[in-house]
Motif scaffolding. Structure first.
Motif, PDB file in Angstrom:
ATOM      1  N   UNK A 182       0.835  -1.203   0.000  1.00 24.02           N
ATOM      2  CA  UNK A 182       0.000   0.000   0.000  1.00 24.02           C
ATOM      3  C   UNK A 182       0.873   1.257   0.000  1.00 24.02           C
ATOM      4  N   UNK A 183       1.929   1.227   0.822  1.00 25.43           N
ATOM      5  CA  UNK A 183       2.863   2.352   0.910  1.00 25.43           C
ATOM      6  C   UNK A 183       3.559   2.570  -0.435  1.00 25.43           C
ATOM      7  N   UNK A 184       3.941   1.447  -1.075  1.00 21.46           N
ATOM      8  CA  UNK A 184       4.615   1.507  -2.380  1.00 21.46           C
ATOM      9  C   UNK A 184       3.690   2.140  -3.424  1.00 21.46           C
ATOM     10  N   UNK A 185       2.426   1.720  -3.435  1.00 16.80           N
ATOM     11  CA  UNK A 185       1.462   2.279  -4.381  1.00 16.80           C
ATOM     12  C   UNK A 185       1.257   3.771  -4.144  1.00 16.80           C
ATOM     13  N   UNK A 186       1.200   4.154  -2.870  1.00 18.38           N
ATOM     14  CA  UNK A 186       1.020   5.564  -2.511  1.00 18.38           C
ATOM     15  C   UNK A 186       2.218   6.397  -2.969  1.00 18.38           C
ATOM     16  N   UNK A 187       3.431   5.867  -2.741  1.00 14.03           N
ATOM     17  CA  UNK A 187       4.652   6.563  -3.172  1.00 14.03           C
ATOM     18  C   UNK A 187       4.676   6.742  -4.683  1.00 14.03           C
ATOM     19  N   UNK A 188       4.270   5.680  -5.417  1.00 14.77           N
ATOM     20  CA  UNK A 188       4.234   5.752  -6.881  1.00 14.77           C
ATOM     21  C   UNK A 188       3.231   6.797  -7.345  1.00 14.77           C
ATOM     22  N   UNK A 189       2.084   6.871  -6.661  1.00 16.03           N
ATOM     23  CA  UNK A 189       1.050   7.846  -7.021  1.00 16.03           C
ATOM     24  C   UNK A 189       1.560   9.271  -6.796  1.00 16.03           C
ATOM     25  N   UNK A 190       2.270   9.480  -5.690  1.00 16.36           N
ATOM     26  CA  UNK A 190       2.825  10.809  -5.392  1.00 16.36           C
ATOM     27  C   UNK A 190       3.810  11.216  -6.483  1.00 16.36           C
ATOM     28  N   UNK A 191       4.682  10.256  -6.895  1.00 16.22           N
ATOM     29  CA  UNK A 191       5.660  10.537  -7.953  1.00 16.22           C
ATOM     30  C   UNK A 191       4.964  10.871  -9.271  1.00 16.22           C
ATOM     31  N   UNK A 192       3.905  10.118  -9.596  1.00 15.86           N
ATOM     32  CA  UNK A 192       3.164  10.372 -10.836  1.00 15.86           C
ATOM     33  C   UNK A 192       2.494  11.740 -10.805  1.00 15.86           C
ATOM     34  N   UNK A 193       1.938  12.105  -9.640  1.00 16.65           N
ATOM     35  CA  UNK A 193       1.296  13.413  -9.498  1.00 16.65           C
ATOM     36  C   UNK A 193       2.313  14.530  -9.646  1.00 16.65           C
ATOM     37  N   UNK A 194       3.533  14.308  -9.119  1.00 15.84           N
ATOM     38  CA  UNK A 194       4.590  15.300  -9.240  1.00 15.84           C
ATOM     39  C   UNK A 194       5.029  15.457 -10.686  1.00 15.84           C
ATOM     40  N   UNK A 195       5.121  14.331 -11.397  1.00 16.61           N
ATOM     41  CA  UNK A 195       5.503  14.375 -12.812  1.00 16.61           C
ATOM     42  C   UNK A 195       4.442  15.102 -13.620  1.00 16.61           C
ATOM     43  N   UNK A 196       3.165  14.857 -13.333  1.00 17.65           N
ATOM     44  CA  UNK A 196       2.083  15.538 -14.048  1.00 17.65           C
ATOM     45  C   UNK A 196       2.123  17.039 -13.815  1.00 17.65           C
ATOM     46  N   UNK A 197       2.494  17.432 -12.607  1.00 21.25           N
ATOM     47  CA  UNK A 197       2.559  18.852 -12.256  1.00 21.25           C
ATOM     48  C   UNK A 197       3.702  19.566 -12.940  1.00 21.25           C
ATOM     49  N   UNK A 198       4.802  18.880 -13.210  1.00 24.60           N
ATOM     50  CA  UNK A 198       5.974  19.513 -13.792  1.00 24.60           C
ATOM     51  C   UNK A 198       5.811  19.778 -15.277  1.00 24.60           C
ATOM     52  N   UNK A 199       4.880  19.097 -15.933  1.00 22.63           N
ATOM     53  CA  UNK A 199       4.670  19.294 -17.380  1.00 22.63           C
ATOM     54  C   UNK A 199       3.929  20.570 -17.689  1.00 22.63           C
ATOM     55  N   UNK A 200       3.257  21.124 -16.697  1.00 27.08           N
ATOM     56  CA  UNK A 200       2.433  22.321 -16.941  1.00 27.08           C
ATOM     57  C   UNK A 200       3.295  23.565 -17.129  1.00 27.08           C
TER      58      UNK A 200
END
Length: 200
Positions: A182-200
């Motif tokens: 669960x922690x691993x999935x949460x960490x991956x989601x945070x990283x994906x959200x950060x990557x999505x934010x940097x493209x803007x």
């Protein structure tokens, strides 16, 4: 059918007989049956003591689970107490649990539907239905050890509902694995959200 009518039928008691016991007119009982008059608190108390059934059952419109529970109560308070009665009570317990589970499944599927979602919640309901189907397939498979399956489910409950009383090592180990994953999935989601934010 209201509870009082069902209970009288179950106990083989006529309206007239009950009217004599309650010292009222038979017409009063008829009015109760038709829902034109509520049973007074005084009479509810007397009925509850007379049949050993909680007051709430006498005036309500009974569902199938209510009827099973009343039949079970009748057996539990019967004079006879032998193996056959014990088995019948266990059978009622089983049927009550089974029906409650079906109701619960139906309710969880119904709550998925939501007009605010673009598909009305159909995707969520289908996903949950697939999950129930997968679970029933697993349970039906004779090669799958039911103790392991129970342990996996207990571990999931232990993780998400905080069942601290569970001491089984297998359950605790699986619960820890779930926590880590669960922690691993949460960490991956945070990283994906950060990557999505940097493209803007």
């Amino acid at each position: 059918m209201i509870g009082l009518e069902f209970i009288l039928n179950l106990y083989g008691m006529q309206q007239q007989e009950l009217a004599v016991k309650l010292k009222i007119k038979k017409q009063n009982i008829n009015l109760w049956f038709k829902g034109r008059q509520d049973v007074s608190k005084k009479h509810l108390h007397t009925l509850s003591e007379m049949f050993n059934i909680p007051q709430e059952y006498f005036q309500k419109e009974l569902g199938e689970i209510d009827k099973l529970e009343i039949q079970k109560m009748k057996l539990e308070t019967s004079v006879e107490s032998d193996i056959g009665v014990g088995y019948a009570i266990e059978r009622y317990d089983y049927e009550i649990k089974e029906r409650k589970l079906f109701v619960q499944i139906g309710n969880t599927l119904t709550t998925c539907f939501n007009d605010e979602k673009s598909d009305g919640g159909l995707y969520d309901a289908s996903e949950l239905l697939d999950l129930y189907k997968m679970f029933t397939d697993i349970v039906a498979d004779k090669e799958i050890n039911k103790s392991i399956l129970e342990g996996l489910l207990l571990a999931t409950v232990n993780k998400y509902q905080g069942n601290s009383t569970e001491k089984d090592k297998f359950v605790l180990k699986v619960a820890d694995e779930i926590k880590e994953y669960n922690k691993k999935l949460l960490d991956e989601k945070i990283l994906m959200d950060m990557d999505d934010g940097s493209d803007e």
